[in-house]
Design an enzyme around this catalytic site. Structure first.
Site, mmCIF file in Angstrom:
data_model
loop_
_atom_site.group_PDB
_atom_site.id
_atom_site.type_symbol
_atom_site.label_atom_id
_atom_site.label_comp_id
_atom_site.label_asym_id
_atom_site.label_seq_id
_atom_site.Cartn_x
_atom_site.Cartn_y
_atom_site.Cartn_z
ATOM 1 N N TYR A 180 8.976 83.911 67.920
ATOM 2 C CA TYR A 180 8.877 85.361 67.729
ATOM 3 C C TYR A 180 10.258 85.918 67.397
ATOM 4 O O TYR A 180 10.819 86.720 68.127
ATOM 5 C CB TYR A 180 8.297 86.000 68.986
ATOM 6 C CG TYR A 180 7.978 87.474 68.862
ATOM 7 C CD1 TYR A 180 7.563 88.037 67.664
ATOM 8 C CD2 TYR A 180 8.068 88.304 69.967
ATOM 9 C CE1 TYR A 180 7.270 89.381 67.556
ATOM 10 C CE2 TYR A 180 7.771 89.657 69.885
ATOM 11 C CZ TYR A 180 7.369 90.192 68.675
ATOM 12 O OH TYR A 180 7.080 91.530 68.585
ATOM 13 N N CYS A 220 14.022 82.424 76.374
ATOM 14 C CA CYS A 220 13.494 81.231 75.695
ATOM 15 C C CYS A 220 12.105 81.424 75.110
ATOM 16 O O CYS A 220 11.590 80.524 74.440
ATOM 17 C CB CYS A 220 13.488 80.037 76.647
ATOM 18 S SG CYS A 220 12.370 80.230 78.070
ATOM 19 N N CYS A 408 8.983 97.846 60.302
ATOM 20 C CA CYS A 408 10.210 97.062 60.433
ATOM 21 C C CYS A 408 10.501 96.276 59.165
ATOM 22 O O CYS A 408 11.669 96.132 58.764
ATOM 23 C CB CYS A 408 10.107 96.120 61.630
ATOM 24 S SG CYS A 408 10.354 96.925 63.216
#
Length: 453
Positions: A180, A220, A408
């Site tokens: 991601y 992580c 975005c």
């Protein structure tokens, strides 16, 4: 000054027939708009531009949307109406998002303002729409919880708000590795899965990972980088996250891949990291945006403390095109609906902060077009899997992610937002910790990626 005959108030305010004031409001508010837009009203009245097909059609299911725009003209109102279902878009979503720029620059004279107010009063009081607006919206939940204080508890809640939506929801539109963050494309037509593998390998090569080195990955996620680094570079990797759902998935993944002896993950805030000089390498990918600008010195000092002398630190994160995190339409939208306590700064300030802590900057690589491509892939995948996504989240949440990622993508394409990988080192009596050239980053990269495939 010409006179106009006033419309009858009782007819104008009838939801079944009173569409003329809405059309006039639409035409005035979109005067000077560079694109081509149509309008569909609550009574199914369609208003299209003369002589051309609109790139998108604004679907207004509630007259209150137009009324609020007359009084405030804030693009965030359009977003909120879209999330609630009282507003929708038909056609190209990216073109519809361009309304944000138009409304931000819109300037009206007093005659237009007066006409808008008159037509706003003439709008129907309500629409006979078979729509049930969300009663517990994302906006209301955020407003009660987050204040940018960035305590450990508030940061954990903010991360949970964004990342603990549903592991299955994210799986529907992320790549196979479940990354991601910005991918790394070698060409615009490369697949997202390949581009994310490229990125994982690119980071590992920048860090010059070697077998048995200790790697810390701050934030992580679902464990993609720590598992990749262990499988392909033989390191002992440790990841920390504040998302419980990510932790559970990463733990399952480590067991499934048989990496229990090399990889560990835990639910931990970076401020709770213990020890000094423990790790040979540290990575932080898409995490420092959540730290808060006031906390960046503490964050960087923590990395410096746990990194051994001569060790390498790679910070991969989003930046802004101006200093500080000032209140704008974009920042209000992001903090209200997506990243409650997220804050960005310009890349030069991030580098300066790293240098003030004592890091030596080795490399800075801008990846802005890569993130625009990544986001467009995510939006396409989310839209393709809409029905499956709605089995995991409600309609407003689906709409938030769809609009957020599309907006975005346009921000990265326009240059308003950037993303950088900054490679730095903890000084070790002046020793140079990387090769004299950067040839090693690419000589073996393509061969390794082919082997992985």
């Amino acid at each position: 000054m010409s006179k106009t005959s006033p419309l009858k108030p009782d007819r104008d305010r009838n939801p079944a027939t009173g569409h003329q004031p809405a059309i006039r409001i639409f035409e005035r508010l979109l005067r000077g708009y560079k694109g081509s837009a149509g309008l569909r009203l609550w009574n199914n009245t369609l208003h299209a531009p003369t002589g051309e097909s609109p790139t998108f059609t604004l679907v207004v299911r509630d007259p209150a949307v137009l009324r609020r725009l007359v009084f405030e003209r804030n693009p965030v109102l359009l977003a909120d109406a879209y999330f609630r279902g009282s507003l929708d878009f038909e056609g190209d979503l990216y073109s519809a998002i361009s309304l944000k720029t138009h409304f931000e620059s819109l300037s009206l004279g007093w005659r237009d303002k007066l006409a808008l107010l008159r037509d706003a009063w003439r709008l129907p009081a309500g629409a006979d729409a078979k729509l049930k607006p969300a009663t517990n919206t994302i906006a209301s939940r955020i407003a009660r919880r987050f204040s940018h204080r960035h305590s450990i508890d508030s940061d954990r809640a903010a991360i949970s708000f964004h990342y603990d939506v549903s592991n299955e929801f994210y799986r529907l539109w992320l790549d196979e590795e479940r990354v991601y963050s910005c991918a790394y494309f070698t060409s615009a037509d490369e697949s997202l899965d390949q581009a994310q593998r490229n990125k994982l390998e690119h980071i590992c090569r920048k860090l010059r990972l070697k077998p048995d080195e200790r790697l810390l990955d701050i934030g992580c996620g679902w464990g993609a980088l720590v598992c990749w680094a262990a499988r392909h570079h033989g390191v002992r990797a440790h990841g920390i996250t504040l998302s419980r759902q990510q932790l559970e998935y990463a733990q399952q993944r480590i067991r499934a891949e048989g990496l229990q002896d090399q990889v560990t993950v835990e639910l931990r805030d970076y401020r709770d990291l213990s020890g000094e000089g423990i790790y040979d390498k540290v990575s932080s990918v898409g995490m420092f945006e959540h730290v808060g600008l006031a906390n960046l010195p503490a964050y960087l000092a923590t990395v410096m403390r746990v990194l051994r002398p001569g060790g390498l630190f790679l910070n991969h994160g989003i930046t802004h095109d101006e200093e500080g995190w000032n209140k704008t339409v974009a920042t209000e939208f992001i903090n209200r609906y997506v990243f409650p306590d997220g804050e960005l700064d310009c890349v030069s300030n991030i580098q300066l902060g790293m240098e003030r802590i004592g890091f030596e900057i080795l490399d800075v690589e801008g990846l802005r077009p890569h993130y625009a491509l990544t986001l467009r892939h995510w939006v396409q995948r989310l839209e393709t899997n809409r029905e499956a996504a709605l089995r995991e989240v409600d309609e407003p949440t689906y709409r938030v992610w769809r609009l957020y990622m599309a907006a975005c993508a346009l921000e990265f394409e326009s240059g308003g937002t950037g993303v950088y990988q900054i490679l730095a080192s903890r000084n070790n009596r002046g020793a140079w910790p990387v090769p004299l050239s950067r040839r090693d980053l690419y000589t073996e990269r393509d061969r390794r990626i082919e082997e992985v495939n």
